[in-house]
Design a protein around this motif. Sequence first.
Motif, short mmCIF file in Angstrom:
data_model
loop_
_atom_site.label_atom_id
_atom_site.label_comp_id
_atom_site.label_asym_id
_atom_site.label_seq_id
_atom_site.Cartn_x
_atom_site.Cartn_y
_atom_site.Cartn_z
N ALA A 93 0.84 -1.21 0.00
CA ALA A 93 0.00 0.00 0.00
C ALA A 93 0.87 1.25 0.00
CB ALA A 93 -0.90 0.02 1.23
N VAL A 94 0.28 2.31 -0.54
CA VAL A 94 0.89 3.64 -0.43
C VAL A 94 0.28 4.30 0.79
CG1 VAL A 94 1.09 5.91 -1.52
CG2 VAL A 94 1.18 3.84 -2.93
N GLN A 95 1.14 4.68 1.72
CA GLN A 95 0.65 5.21 2.98
C GLN A 95 1.11 6.67 3.11
OE1 GLN A 95 0.87 1.99 5.74
NE2 GLN A 95 0.94 3.44 7.45
N PRO A 96 0.18 7.65 2.92
CA PRO A 96 0.62 9.05 3.00
C PRO A 96 1.03 9.41 4.43
CG PRO A 96 -1.58 8.88 2.05
CD PRO A 96 -1.25 7.55 2.61
N GLU A 97 2.18 10.06 4.57
CA GLU A 97 2.59 10.56 5.88
C GLU A 97 3.02 12.01 5.74
OE1 GLU A 97 6.09 8.46 7.24
OE2 GLU A 97 7.30 9.55 5.80
N PRO A 98 2.93 12.79 6.82
CA PRO A 98 3.31 14.20 6.70
C PRO A 98 4.78 14.36 6.34
CG PRO A 98 2.29 13.73 8.85
CD PRO A 98 2.49 12.42 8.18
N LEU A 99 5.11 15.50 5.71
CA LEU A 99 6.51 15.79 5.40
C LEU A 99 7.20 16.38 6.63
CD1 LEU A 99 5.99 17.41 1.90
CD2 LEU A 99 7.21 15.27 2.37
N ALA A 100 6.56 17.29 7.28
CA ALA A 100 6.98 17.95 8.54
C ALA A 100 6.61 19.43 8.44
CB ALA A 100 8.44 17.78 8.89
N THR A 101 7.54 20.29 7.99
CA THR A 101 7.23 21.72 7.98
C THR A 101 7.43 22.30 6.59
OG1 THR A 101 7.91 21.89 10.28
CG2 THR A 101 7.77 23.94 9.06
#
Length: 433
Positions: A93-101
């Motif tokens: 699966a492709v799991q979106p996660e935050p980049l940070a800032t």
Amino acid sequence: MGPRGGTDFESGRTRSADWRRRQLDGLLDLLANEEQAIQAALEADLGKSAFEAWLTDVGPCVAEVRHAKDHLEQWMKPRSVSSPLVVQPARSAVQPEPLATVLIIAPWNYPLQLVVNPLAGVLAAGNTAVVKPSELAPATSAVLAEMLPRYVDGVHVVEGAVPETTELLALPFDHILFTGSTEVGRIVMRAAADNFVPVTLELGGKSPVVVDETVDLPTAARRIMWGMLLNAGQTCIAPDYCLVDRLVVDRFVAELAEAVTAFHGADPRQSGDLARIVNGRHHSRLTGLLEDHGGTVAVGGQADADDRHLAPTVVVDPNPESPLMQEEIFGPIRPVVPVDGVHDAIDFIRSRPKPLALYVFTDERAVADRVLAATSSGSACINHVLLQVAVPDLPFGGVGPAGMGRYHGQAGFDAMSNLRSVVRKPLRPDLDL
Ligand code: NAD
């Protein structure tokens, strides 16, 4: 302290759907509760009427933020893909996660929209942000600096001009979303390269309109003039110049003149609905474009520097090498270039850098298809102008010197996420690969 502003992101709290939803609600509350202050700022910066402020700044922000809120859970979900035999049994699966800032740098022409719409994607994706509004829209910049931290968690506003932006660009942000001119876009990209910071560049350029001889001319002229006069033409995707079949040029220009009168009366300066040019420098840049173009001023031409007013102006048959036909106009002046049929219009467009937007007015679908097939642009709209930006599921952005990367809707969420690829395997059976 790094660009992450301490522990906001690293605490992990920005990752939850709940935190993200609260920030989007905060943006909606800001837009609702502070509408008067926003309108007053837009009036002070750009002479926008209350209606235009709603139509072009506040309204699109509300639509974008609501759309992000409505789709948040769906966008956050892992996106399953099939696993080939060689890795089975497994789930991929492709799991979106935050980049940070994320650093957002905005221009002055839609000074609210071009901060809030990128922020919708940034916050929906679980990031924190540093926002640098434009110093050329100082009233809106001040409202954003005061209000954003009151309504939204994890957003820091830095007001300022070139020196402040230069300092920000030296920091190792996780992404930069820059909206502005192609020249400054180059500076941003160079600075970002030093820290390997990925960039979304929303730039400008000259967006052409093709008008063929089959079209209903009053309708085409009215729609084009509407798009040209919104924000006094200071719109990145505004139709910049018209390539019009020679057979209908005179009638088309007469209809453009009619449309100006219909929208703003016989003396557009007295109209309460025509925005002003942002400052004296841009006003003299625009009046400068009206010198030495080699064409004929068929409509308008009047300018008043004290009032930062420029009448809606149409220049017929200018020299293609003149500054009017080389530089992005970004004001209420439209050149009309006569062409010998659609193939001639296509050749003209192809001889120039790929535009941010492209418009075709025709009664024949085959003509629109032919222009689309033979050209390239960041976006396109057939038989109207600007509307492509109002469809939240259409990714918005440029190509070539008009920019790179896309945002709006899910494209904005995805651009502000790390789309992490994850394979999960059970420990058993333990097949010998
Ligand atoms: P600009 O490039 O002059 O400024 C944009 C931002 O960059 C501002 O915040 C400014 O402070 C900063 N900046 C300016 N010079 C800088 C430098 N030397 N170093 C670092 N930062 C610098 O653009 P503008 O005049 O505010 O906006 C007009 C341009 O933006 C037009 O070309 C227009 O087409 C484009 N635009 C594009 C879009 C889009 O979505 N593609 C939208 C609006 C405007």
